[in-house]
Scaffold this active site. Structure first.
Site, PDB file in Angstrom:
ATOM      1  N   TYR A   1       0.837  -1.129   0.202  1.00  0.00           N
ATOM      2  CA  TYR A   1       0.018   0.035   0.151  1.00  0.00           C
ATOM      3  C   TYR A   1       0.817   1.218   0.021  1.00  0.00           C
ATOM      4  O   TYR A   1       0.864   2.048   1.009  1.00  0.00           O
ATOM      5  CB  TYR A   1      -0.961   0.144   1.264  1.00  0.00           C
ATOM      6  CG  TYR A   1      -2.310   0.804   0.940  1.00  0.00           C
ATOM      7  CD1 TYR A   1      -3.070   0.105   0.093  1.00  0.00           C
ATOM      8  CD2 TYR A   1      -2.590   2.031   1.389  1.00  0.00           C
ATOM      9  CE1 TYR A   1      -4.246   0.777  -0.492  1.00  0.00           C
ATOM     10  CE2 TYR A   1      -3.828   2.577   0.951  1.00  0.00           C
ATOM     11  CZ  TYR A   1      -4.662   2.256   0.021  1.00  0.00           C
ATOM     12  OH  TYR A   1      -5.729   2.571  -0.346  1.00  0.00           O
ATOM     13  N   LEU A   2       1.744   1.140  -0.962  1.00  0.00           N
ATOM     14  CA  LEU A   2       2.856   2.160  -1.100  1.00  0.00           C
ATOM     15  C   LEU A   2       2.623   3.754  -1.244  1.00  0.00           C
ATOM     16  O   LEU A   2       1.381   4.060  -1.718  1.00  0.00           O
ATOM     17  CB  LEU A   2       3.860   1.885  -2.157  1.00  0.00           C
ATOM     18  CG  LEU A   2       4.226   0.430  -2.246  1.00  0.00           C
ATOM     19  CD1 LEU A   2       5.310  -0.094  -3.507  1.00  0.00           C
ATOM     20  CD2 LEU A   2       5.138   0.066  -0.980  1.00  0.00           C
TER      21      LEU A   2
ATOM     22  N   GLU B   1       4.541   7.694  -1.154  1.00  0.00           N
ATOM     23  CA  GLU B   1       5.737   8.459  -1.583  1.00  0.00           C
ATOM     24  C   GLU B   1       6.897   8.207  -0.879  1.00  0.00           C
ATOM     25  O   GLU B   1       7.961   8.245  -1.152  1.00  0.00           O
ATOM     26  CB  GLU B   1       5.321  10.189  -1.787  1.00  0.00           C
ATOM     27  CG  GLU B   1       6.336  10.946  -2.417  1.00  0.00           C
ATOM     28  CD  GLU B   1       6.439  10.551  -3.982  1.00  0.00           C
ATOM     29  OE1 GLU B   1       7.501  10.648  -4.675  1.00  0.00           O
ATOM     30  OE2 GLU B   1       5.400   9.907  -4.467  1.00  0.00           O
TER      31      GLU B   1
ATOM     32  N   HIS C   1       7.524   5.341   0.799  1.00  0.00           N
ATOM     33  CA  HIS C   1       8.187   4.051   0.439  1.00  0.00           C
ATOM     34  C   HIS C   1       9.180   4.260  -0.917  1.00  0.00           C
ATOM     35  O   HIS C   1      10.280   4.079  -1.206  1.00  0.00           O
ATOM     36  CB  HIS C   1       6.905   3.114   0.033  1.00  0.00           C
ATOM     37  CG  HIS C   1       6.156   2.592   1.241  1.00  0.00           C
ATOM     38  ND1 HIS C   1       5.033   2.836   1.340  1.00  0.00           N
ATOM     39  CD2 HIS C   1       6.743   1.970   2.291  1.00  0.00           C
ATOM     40  CE1 HIS C   1       4.676   2.426   2.494  1.00  0.00           C
ATOM     41  NE2 HIS C   1       5.658   1.539   2.800  1.00  0.00           N
TER      42      HIS C   1
ATOM     43  N   MET D   1       3.918  10.592   6.226  1.00  0.00           N
ATOM     44  CA  MET D   1       3.056   9.438   5.284  1.00  0.00           C
ATOM     45  C   MET D   1       3.186   8.243   5.964  1.00  0.00           C
ATOM     46  O   MET D   1       4.098   7.816   6.338  1.00  0.00           O
ATOM     47  CB  MET D   1       3.786   9.400   3.967  1.00  0.00           C
ATOM     48  CG  MET D   1       3.444  10.794   3.062  1.00  0.00           C
ATOM     49  SD  MET D   1       3.894  10.394   1.448  1.00  0.00           S
ATOM     50  CE  MET D   1       3.728  12.172   0.881  1.00  0.00           C
ATOM     51  N   SER D   2       2.033   7.535   5.757  1.00  0.00           N
ATOM     52  CA  SER D   2       1.973   6.247   6.482  1.00  0.00           C
ATOM     53  C   SER D   2       0.685   5.667   5.628  1.00  0.00           C
ATOM     54  O   SER D   2      -0.348   6.156   5.182  1.00  0.00           O
ATOM     55  CB  SER D   2       1.590   6.442   7.955  1.00  0.00           C
ATOM     56  OG  SER D   2       0.975   5.045   8.250  1.00  0.00           O
ATOM     57  N   SER D   3       0.830   4.130   5.450  1.00  0.00           N
ATOM     58  CA  SER D   3      -0.420   3.442   4.657  1.00  0.00           C
ATOM     59  C   SER D   3      -1.463   3.492   5.773  1.00  0.00           C
ATOM     60  O   SER D   3      -2.734   3.383   5.151  1.00  0.00           O
ATOM     61  CB  SER D   3      -0.056   2.244   4.687  1.00  0.00           C
ATOM     62  OG  SER D   3       1.094   1.879   3.944  1.00  0.00           O
TER      63      SER D   3
HETATM   64  P1  AMP Z   1       5.848  -0.316   6.042  1.00  0.00           P
HETATM   65  O1  AMP Z   1       5.455  -0.453   4.728  1.00  0.00           O
HETATM   66  O2  AMP Z   1       4.812   0.845   6.783  1.00  0.00           O
HETATM   67  O3  AMP Z   1       6.059  -1.295   6.947  1.00  0.00           O
HETATM   68  O4  AMP Z   1       7.088   0.536   5.727  1.00  0.00           O
HETATM   69  C1  AMP Z   1       8.012   0.172   5.159  1.00  0.00           C
HETATM   70  C2  AMP Z   1       9.452   0.864   5.216  1.00  0.00           C
HETATM   71  O5  AMP Z   1       9.013   2.215   4.781  1.00  0.00           O
HETATM   72  C3  AMP Z   1       9.770   1.096   6.910  1.00  0.00           C
HETATM   73  O6  AMP Z   1      11.132   1.266   6.549  1.00  0.00           O
HETATM   74  C4  AMP Z   1       9.350   2.284   7.073  1.00  0.00           C
HETATM   75  O7  AMP Z   1      10.022   3.226   8.024  1.00  0.00           O
HETATM   76  C5  AMP Z   1       9.273   3.413   5.802  1.00  0.00           C
HETATM   77  N1  AMP Z   1       8.427   4.359   5.809  1.00  0.00           N
HETATM   78  C6  AMP Z   1       7.128   4.272   6.233  1.00  0.00           C
HETATM   79  N2  AMP Z   1       6.478   5.717   6.005  1.00  0.00           N
HETATM   80  C7  AMP Z   1       7.683   6.597   5.685  1.00  0.00           C
HETATM   81  C8  AMP Z   1       7.599   7.764   5.528  1.00  0.00           C
HETATM   82  N3  AMP Z   1       6.482   8.549   5.707  1.00  0.00           N
HETATM   83  N4  AMP Z   1       8.704   8.583   5.086  1.00  0.00           N
HETATM   84  C9  AMP Z   1       9.964   7.437   5.117  1.00  0.00           C
HETATM   85  N5  AMP Z   1      10.155   5.998   5.479  1.00  0.00           N
HETATM   86  C10 AMP Z   1       8.884   5.599   5.693  1.00  0.00           C
END
Ligand code: AMP
Length: 272
Positions: A22-23, A25, A27, A174-176
């Site tokens: 669920y990428l 920016e 990611h 940013m967060s999924s």
């Molecule tokens: P996730 O898919 O949320 O498990 O995140 C995968 C990777 O993306 C992890 O290393 C997170 O720390 C990184 N990540 C998630 N959100 C952000 C963001 N807003 N800025 C930078 N890295 C992120």
């Protein structure tokens, strides 16, 4: 994946960006960083059941593989690795990675077993892909610290790179999980970043008392949102040990509930 990775690592430097899909920016910024550091990039997409508690959002975690694939193709990623849970944790699975101390505070206190699941899956990904370099986001500060420690302690030979947090224009990290927020919650959520910026301002201005910094951050969240604070902590950026008197760089980290959605964020503050 192992055979493919082996071929790629013979040709040059191999990079890995682990994600749960669920990428966004943020990611993609990690992917771009990885593309610069390595000759080939593998992005893993795996919603890791082992890092979700029984009452957490595993079943409703957002997924859209088609969209993720299009986004990654545009970035010129070489391989998308998306194993299923049965392949990663076959019947009889019994081996876990426990990183001590670093996992005790912050999110670890409220999500028992979470970092055990994270460290285990990341070690498995490192063993499968054997990347020269792996890129993680500072957004998950504790996770990055845990993985750095694990990679060092268990001699993975992978260089762990931590890239800065990518934010929306209004400061929200940013967060999924932002996709869970209602319009009202989304409008309030930037209060978290405002709280962190306020905390950083105090530290920069010479405030030494961590409790005062914490209270000011809490006040910003309370005034600006209906979020329920789970924790605000001031800690050493590397050991994550709580700091009471600020004498060097600290990380201010927080977790806040908006309804059923839990958001986290952090900022590193360096006193003058
Ligand atoms: P996730 O898919 O949320 O498990 O995140 C995968 C990777 O993306 C992890 O290393 C997170 O720390 C990184 N990540 C998630 N959100 C952000 C963001 N807003 N800025 C930078 N890295 C992120």
């Amino acid at each position: 994946m192992m055979r493919l990775a082996e071929r790629l690592r013979c040709k040059g430097r191999l990079g890995l960006v682990p994600t749960m899909g669920y990428l966004h920016e943020g990611h993609l910024d990690l992917v771009r960083r990885c593309n610069r550091l390595a000759d080939s990039t593998v992005v893993s997409i795996f919603v890791n059941p082992a890092q979700f508690g029984p009452k957490e959002d595993l079943s409703r975690y957002p997924r859209d593989f088609g969209r993720d694939r299009r986004m990654l193709e545009k970035e010129g990623v070489d391989v998308i690795f998306c194993p299923n849970a049965a392949a990663m944790y076959p019947r009889g699975y019994a081996t876990w990675v426990d990183v001590e101390r670093l996992t005790e505070g912050m999110c670890g206190r409220f999500r028992p077993g979470h970092f055990r699941g994270v460290a285990t899956v990341v070690l498995k990904l490192f063993n499968i892909v054997r990347p020269h370099v792996a890129v993680f986001g500072a957004k998950d500060w504790q996770q990055a610290a845990v993985i750095r420690r694990m990679a060092l302690d268990l001699d993975t030979g992978t260089r762990v790179v931590v890239a800065p947090t990518t934010r929306e224009k209004d400061g929200l990290a940013m967060s999924s999980r932002n996709s869970y927020l209602t319009a009202k919650q989304r409008a309030e959520a930037p209060a978290l970043y405002e709280a962190l910026v306020t905390a950083r301002g105090l530290v920069r201005a010479g405030e030494k008392n961590a409790e005062k910094v914490k209270q000011r951050a809490l006040a910003v969240i309370r005034v600006g949102s209906s979020g329920k604070v789970q924790y605000v902590e001031v800690a050493d950026p590397d050991t994550l040990e709580p700091v009471r008197r600020i004498a060097g760089p600290v990380v201010v980290a927080l977790a806040v509930w908006f309804g059923r959605t839990r958001l986290i964020d952090n900022i590193v503050c360096v006193p003058r």
